[in-house]
Design a protein around this motif. Structure first.
Motif, short mmCIF file in Angstrom:
data_model
loop_
_atom_site.label_atom_id
_atom_site.label_comp_id
_atom_site.label_asym_id
_atom_site.label_seq_id
_atom_site.Cartn_x
_atom_site.Cartn_y
_atom_site.Cartn_z
N LEU A 1 30.53 31.95 49.85
CA LEU A 1 31.33 33.09 49.39
C LEU A 1 30.54 33.97 48.43
O LEU A 1 30.66 35.20 48.46
N SER A 2 29.73 33.34 47.60
CA SER A 2 28.90 34.10 46.68
C SER A 2 27.91 34.98 47.44
O SER A 2 27.65 36.12 47.05
N ALA A 3 27.38 34.45 48.53
CA ALA A 3 26.46 35.25 49.36
C ALA A 3 27.19 36.44 49.99
O ALA A 3 26.63 37.53 50.10
N LEU A 4 28.44 36.23 50.38
CA LEU A 4 29.22 37.34 50.95
C LEU A 4 29.52 38.41 49.91
O LEU A 4 29.59 39.58 50.24
N ARG A 5 29.73 37.97 48.70
CA ARG A 5 30.13 38.80 47.55
C ARG A 5 31.60 39.19 47.64
O ARG A 5 32.20 39.19 48.71
N VAL A 6 32.14 39.55 46.52
CA VAL A 6 33.52 39.99 46.44
C VAL A 6 33.65 41.27 47.27
O VAL A 6 32.79 42.15 47.20
#
Length: 186
Positions: free
Chosen positions: A72-77
């Motif tokens: 999820l961090s790689a996708l970003r908010v």
């Protein structure tokens, strides 16, 4: 969920323990990895390990939750976009960041299928919900269905596409059009 003592460890120590566990689970698989080898590799005693986790499965759950958080961090908010073109560009950029992350972190790549098979995570649901809400505001995603249904259907299709990509299949225009078709996009 790890026990409270694990959460009280310094961040770098928690990260080191999870890195050792992630590597062992990735190398040998979630079912075959050795709890004793993880404990030894992390430099903690068996007694300490049981102060941090209820056992091997608890540690595995913690590792898989961490992998999901890293993905999820790689996708970003998701930040709202201003045009349909920007929406699609951001969606593709997120997918590219995810692929890059997985290429750079083979342990995450190995464990991603197991992490994705876990029950829905509120953070994942929020990310998909934010994408759907933005797409609806831009007229890309149909609004004639209950938002919870289109969000659930989108999440299911994204999980399927993730699994498709992880099994070595390229995700190209045809696969993106599948998503667009679900959404009723033009």
């Amino acid at each position: 969920m790890p026990l409270p003592r694990f959460d009280r460890l310094p961040d770098d120590r928690r990260a080191a323990i999870l890195a050792v566990a992630r590597a062992e689970f990735a190398e040998h698989g979630p079912e075959a990895a050795s709890y004793n080898k993880i404990i030894e590799g992390a430099g903690i005693s068996k007694t300490a390990a049981y102060h941090y986790f209820d056992g091997r499965n608890d540690l595995l759950d913690t590792v898989l939750d961490d992998v999901k958080a890293r993905l999820l961090s790689a996708l970003r908010v998701w930040v709202g976009t201003s045009t349909p073109e920007r929406f699609w560009a951001e969606l593709r950029a997120g997918a590219a960041r995810l692929v890059t992350h997985l290429d750079e972190h083979p342990d995450d790549r190995a464990l991603a299928p197991a992490a994705m098979d876990r029950p829905d995570d509120p953070a994942v649901t929020k990310w998909v919900s934010d994408v759907v809400r933005d797409g609806q505001a831009l007229g890309i995603i149909r609004t004639d269905l209950d938002p919870a249904l289109i969000t659930a259907a989108t999440a299911a299709l994204l999980r399927t596409l993730d699994g498709w990509a992880l099994s070595g299949h390229p995700v190209g225009d045809a696969e993106w059009s599948l998503l667009a078709g679900l959404w009723g996009a033009r």
